[in-house]
Design an enzyme around this catalytic site. Sequence first.
Site, PDB file in Angstrom:
ATOM      1  N   HIS A 140      69.576  17.969  76.775  1.00 59.21           N
ATOM      2  CA  HIS A 140      68.851  19.031  77.479  1.00 59.21           C
ATOM      3  C   HIS A 140      68.015  18.442  78.611  1.00 59.21           C
ATOM      4  O   HIS A 140      67.378  17.401  78.446  1.00 59.21           O
ATOM      5  CB  HIS A 140      67.884  19.738  76.520  1.00 59.21           C
ATOM      6  CG  HIS A 140      68.512  20.780  75.656  1.00 59.21           C
ATOM      7  ND1 HIS A 140      69.349  20.492  74.614  1.00 59.21           N
ATOM      8  CD2 HIS A 140      68.408  22.133  75.671  1.00 59.21           C
ATOM      9  CE1 HIS A 140      69.737  21.624  74.024  1.00 59.21           C
ATOM     10  NE2 HIS A 140      69.185  22.633  74.653  1.00 59.21           N
TER      11      HIS A 140
ATOM     12  N   ASN B 108      68.008  10.044  74.675  1.00 61.41           N
ATOM     13  CA  ASN B 108      67.797  11.453  74.304  1.00 61.41           C
ATOM     14  C   ASN B 108      66.909  11.586  73.077  1.00 61.41           C
ATOM     15  O   ASN B 108      66.056  12.465  73.023  1.00 61.41           O
ATOM     16  CB  ASN B 108      69.151  12.120  74.056  1.00 61.41           C
ATOM     17  CG  ASN B 108      69.044  13.619  73.900  1.00 61.41           C
ATOM     18  OD1 ASN B 108      68.150  14.246  74.456  1.00 61.41           O
ATOM     19  ND2 ASN B 108      69.950  14.190  73.130  1.00 61.41           N
TER      20      ASN B 108
END
Length: 264
Positions: A114, A145
């Site tokens: 994201h 991440n």
Amino acid sequence: MKRLLSLVAIIAVILLVVHLDRKASAAAARPLDLEGSLLNVKIPDYVESEMVDYTGMTISFNPEAHQANWVAWELTAEEAQGEEPRNGSFQQDTRVKGCPSPADYRHSGYDRGHLAPAGDMKWSPEAMRESFMMTNISPQAHTLNAGAWKKLEEKCRQWARRDSVLYIVCGPVLTDEVKERIGPTGVIVPQRFFKVVLAPYANPPRGIGFIMPNGAVEGGMQRAVVSIDDVEAVTGFDFFSALPDSIETIVESRADFNGWNRPR
DNA sequence: CGGCATTGTAAA
DNA sequence: TTTACAATGCCG
């Protein structure tokens, strides 16, 4: 003399009213009327871009890189305390030319990372769902991440709760040489990611930037701190240009991580 | 060290 | 969709 005193009194009342108004509602009148314009980023003419507006974020999508140039969103103290559970599935935004499908990332060795975090969208089911659009996703090494990138996202939510409102812009660094692409679509694997954060209503206003490698960040997020000016030099973008020049100059020149971690 | 939360992948 | 597994980092 009497006139002077009454003038002072009037000014004091005005200041008090303004102060109370600010505290009364963070969503209503703010000292700087910049909500929309702070979410825009100036990019060079030669950079391909399709603008996409979602409930919780604004995206400049690059159809050749098959991912965003940048993603920008506002994060308020209230939003940062949302309760909506993380749920959603990665989905291609078929309205957007060049948007990859989730399958482009399968077995690539990279996470669907994201850009605007799902954790910042817990204030709205719609915003939560939309955060899983592939327009908001870049190929990220899992070590980044689930490591320093995630820690920085959590830190931003802390800062938002303290500073009332944050404006955040992040994305892949697409000015580096392309060394790898994934999937049939050919999504570019970035070698670095950037993030810039602005607390326009802090006193005084504060800004900070980060540039992280697409991998483990030795020493944690502190080691990735740069000024917003530095991020602009690397990306070629111009952030927060709606700010008055006097504020923009100061806020974008600092790289003071400690200044962001004082209690108040 | 183990337990937990968060961010993910992959198989059936 | 459901289930299992993995990496990271925090916390005790």
